[in-house]
Scaffold this motif. Sequence first.
Motif, PDB file in Angstrom:
ATOM      1  N   CYS A   1     -28.722  12.784   0.123  1.00 58.84           N
ATOM      2  CA  CYS A   1     -28.286  12.607   1.513  1.00 58.84           C
ATOM      3  C   CYS A   1     -26.971  13.340   1.780  1.00 58.84           C
ATOM      4  O   CYS A   1     -26.777  13.916   2.863  1.00 58.84           O
ATOM      5  CB  CYS A   1     -28.138  11.123   1.839  1.00 58.84           C
ATOM      6  SG  CYS A   1     -29.699  10.219   1.921  1.00 58.84           S
ATOM      7  N   GLY A   2     -26.062  13.323   0.808  1.00 56.99           N
ATOM      8  CA  GLY A   2     -24.806  14.040   0.970  1.00 56.99           C
ATOM      9  C   GLY A   2     -25.012  15.540   1.085  1.00 56.99           C
ATOM     10  O   GLY A   2     -24.394  16.205   1.929  1.00 56.99           O
ATOM     11  N   VAL A   3     -25.887  16.096   0.255  1.00 60.65           N
ATOM     12  CA  VAL A   3     -26.157  17.530   0.307  1.00 60.65           C
ATOM     13  C   VAL A   3     -26.817  17.911   1.633  1.00 60.65           C
ATOM     14  O   VAL A   3     -26.431  18.894   2.276  1.00 60.65           O
ATOM     15  CB  VAL A   3     -27.044  17.947  -0.887  1.00 60.65           C
ATOM     16  CG1 VAL A   3     -27.528  19.381  -0.725  1.00 60.65           C
ATOM     17  CG2 VAL A   3     -26.280  17.799  -2.198  1.00 60.65           C
TER      18      VAL A   3
ATOM     19  N   LEU B   1     -25.310  20.420   4.480  1.00 60.41           N
ATOM     20  CA  LEU B   1     -25.982  21.635   4.917  1.00 60.41           C
ATOM     21  C   LEU B   1     -26.147  21.652   6.436  1.00 60.41           C
ATOM     22  O   LEU B   1     -26.120  22.714   7.060  1.00 60.41           O
ATOM     23  CB  LEU B   1     -27.351  21.737   4.240  1.00 60.41           C
ATOM     24  CG  LEU B   1     -27.336  21.958   2.713  1.00 60.41           C
ATOM     25  CD1 LEU B   1     -28.750  21.945   2.163  1.00 60.41           C
ATOM     26  CD2 LEU B   1     -26.626  23.264   2.366  1.00 60.41           C
ATOM     27  N   VAL B   2     -26.315  20.482   7.037  1.00 52.62           N
ATOM     28  CA  VAL B   2     -26.532  20.412   8.488  1.00 52.62           C
ATOM     29  C   VAL B   2     -25.221  20.487   9.258  1.00 52.62           C
ATOM     30  O   VAL B   2     -25.083  21.263  10.224  1.00 52.62           O
ATOM     31  CB  VAL B   2     -27.293  19.125   8.854  1.00 52.62           C
ATOM     32  CG1 VAL B   2     -27.365  18.973  10.375  1.00 52.62           C
ATOM     33  CG2 VAL B   2     -28.695  19.146   8.262  1.00 52.62           C
ATOM     34  N   PHE B   3     -24.212  19.712   8.844  1.00 54.65           N
ATOM     35  CA  PHE B   3     -23.000  19.556   9.647  1.00 54.65           C
ATOM     36  C   PHE B   3     -21.823  20.421   9.187  1.00 54.65           C
ATOM     37  O   PHE B   3     -20.839  20.549   9.934  1.00 54.65           O
ATOM     38  CB  PHE B   3     -22.582  18.087   9.673  1.00 54.65           C
ATOM     39  CG  PHE B   3     -23.586  17.188  10.323  1.00 54.65           C
ATOM     40  CD1 PHE B   3     -23.701  17.137  11.697  1.00 54.65           C
ATOM     41  CD2 PHE B   3     -24.425  16.403   9.563  1.00 54.65           C
ATOM     42  CE1 PHE B   3     -24.625  16.317  12.308  1.00 54.65           C
ATOM     43  CE2 PHE B   3     -25.355  15.572  10.152  1.00 54.65           C
ATOM     44  CZ  PHE B   3     -25.466  15.532  11.533  1.00 54.65           C
ATOM     45  N   LEU B   4     -21.897  20.961   7.997  1.00 55.11           N
ATOM     46  CA  LEU B   4     -20.807  21.819   7.517  1.00 55.11           C
ATOM     47  C   LEU B   4     -21.148  23.295   7.629  1.00 55.11           C
ATOM     48  O   LEU B   4     -20.399  24.144   7.144  1.00 55.11           O
ATOM     49  CB  LEU B   4     -20.451  21.474   6.069  1.00 55.11           C
ATOM     50  CG  LEU B   4     -19.888  20.064   5.822  1.00 55.11           C
ATOM     51  CD1 LEU B   4     -19.584  19.863   4.347  1.00 55.11           C
ATOM     52  CD2 LEU B   4     -18.639  19.831   6.660  1.00 55.11           C
TER      53      LEU B   4
ATOM     54  N   GLY C   1     -16.577  18.332  11.228  1.00 59.25           N
ATOM     55  CA  GLY C   1     -17.879  18.342  10.569  1.00 59.25           C
ATOM     56  C   GLY C   1     -17.888  17.510   9.307  1.00 59.25           C
ATOM     57  O   GLY C   1     -18.904  16.896   8.958  1.00 59.25           O
ATOM     58  N   MET C   2     -16.752  17.468   8.609  1.00 59.89           N
ATOM     59  CA  MET C   2     -16.645  16.662   7.394  1.00 59.89           C
ATOM     60  C   MET C   2     -16.772  15.179   7.726  1.00 59.89           C
ATOM     61  O   MET C   2     -17.444  14.421   7.009  1.00 59.89           O
ATOM     62  CB  MET C   2     -15.309  16.946   6.711  1.00 59.89           C
ATOM     63  CG  MET C   2     -15.186  16.371   5.316  1.00 59.89           C
ATOM     64  SD  MET C   2     -16.237  17.252   4.141  1.00 59.89           S
ATOM     65  CE  MET C   2     -15.632  16.572   2.592  1.00 59.89           C
TER      66      MET C   2
ATOM     67  N   VAL D   1     -23.021  10.423   8.560  1.00 57.62           N
ATOM     68  CA  VAL D   1     -24.475  10.533   8.560  1.00 57.62           C
ATOM     69  C   VAL D   1     -25.025  10.406   7.139  1.00 57.62           C
ATOM     70  O   VAL D   1     -26.023   9.709   6.905  1.00 57.62           O
ATOM     71  CB  VAL D   1     -24.918  11.860   9.194  1.00 57.62           C
ATOM     72  CG1 VAL D   1     -26.422  12.065   9.041  1.00 57.62           C
ATOM     73  CG2 VAL D   1     -24.526  11.896  10.664  1.00 57.62           C
ATOM     74  N   GLY D   2     -24.387  11.062   6.173  1.00 57.93           N
ATOM     75  CA  GLY D   2     -24.860  10.989   4.789  1.00 57.93           C
ATOM     76  C   GLY D   2     -24.794   9.583   4.231  1.00 57.93           C
ATOM     77  O   GLY D   2     -25.724   9.132   3.549  1.00 57.93           O
ATOM     78  N   SER D   3     -23.713   8.862   4.528  1.00 60.05           N
ATOM     79  CA  SER D   3     -23.567   7.497   4.016  1.00 60.05           C
ATOM     80  C   SER D   3     -24.534   6.540   4.696  1.00 60.05           C
ATOM     81  O   SER D   3     -25.147   5.687   4.038  1.00 60.05           O
ATOM     82  CB  SER D   3     -22.126   7.022   4.226  1.00 60.05           C
ATOM     83  OG  SER D   3     -21.209   7.824   3.510  1.00 60.05           O
TER      84      SER D   3
END
Length: 342
Positions: A329-331, A335-338, A162-163, A169-171
């Motif tokens: 975007c990181g947050v 929240l979605v993938f972690l 997930g990380m 995705v965030g980047s």
Amino acid sequence: MTTVSDSDLDEADPPRGPRRWRVTSVEVLCVVLLLAIVGQSWLRTAFDLPALRTGATVFVAVCVQALPFLVLGVLISGAIAAFVPARVLRKVLPKSESAAVGVAGVSGIALAGCECASVPVARRLIGQGVAPSAALTFLLAAPAVNPIVIVSTAVAFPGEPGMVLARFVGSLATAMVMGWLWIRFGKLEWIVERALRKLPDVHGKARWTTFAETARADLVDAGGFLVLGALISAALNVVVPDSWFGALGDQIVLGILVMAVLAVVLSLCSEADAFVAASLSALPLLPRLVFLVVGPAIDAKLFALQAGTFGKTFALRFAPATFVVAVCCGVLAGLVFLGGVR
């Protein structure tokens, strides 16, 4: 016929004195290593402290784990600069500027490079007629979503797929959102004129020279930041009590902000930052994810490179906006993938 007097020759080619020997960093390093070898027994006795042993272990571990990815990254960066003309990417970009932003972001997956290398590549793209929004999207995406960064993140965070997905995705979202924001709010006059000039492509033997020089320069620059990051990581693990990181873990918003600012200050290479983040195991994953998303998007060295390449007017607007977008975007990706805040 024009004659040349002796005085003219003296002025054109003045006599040179004996060349002075200068002490460089190489000589200093050799002397330091020699002194360390000679005095190793004394050093071992004087610095035989548990804290220093722990710090040295963390430092060596971060450097050893990150160095192969760093070397591979600079080799690919040099190959791109020498053998992949910017016009190749321009040809595959659609005419729609919004669609070009998406294609440029995805192109970062295939065209690996560190943050330092992406700035001159983006300048070359703009100089060859690529829309600034697409070039800036590529600037942010290439050092953050390429396979080297993804693999290094997977190695640094084993058992945490997930990380890896959240960072990707965030980047990518950060790069594309900034591209679309440029379409809406960006102005070409913010970019200095010299950055808009067309840069010639290299040919023949010059390509290998460009490859060698680019790879060498990137390795020296990124290697220095890697060593600095490893030193700071070791210091954080030794000097900062675990209770402080525990407090940041309890106050997740503060932890996110601290790690985002730390990413800007440390200015780590994207091929190596995952190992530094992994070493801060007392922190939850979400603040460390924000650290990994913000770092390749904007840090102190990137701001300096952007200001020198595109001008201060551009950097003073682009950098703060990138910081805010990267944190958001990181947050959201975390929240979605972690699975929430952890």
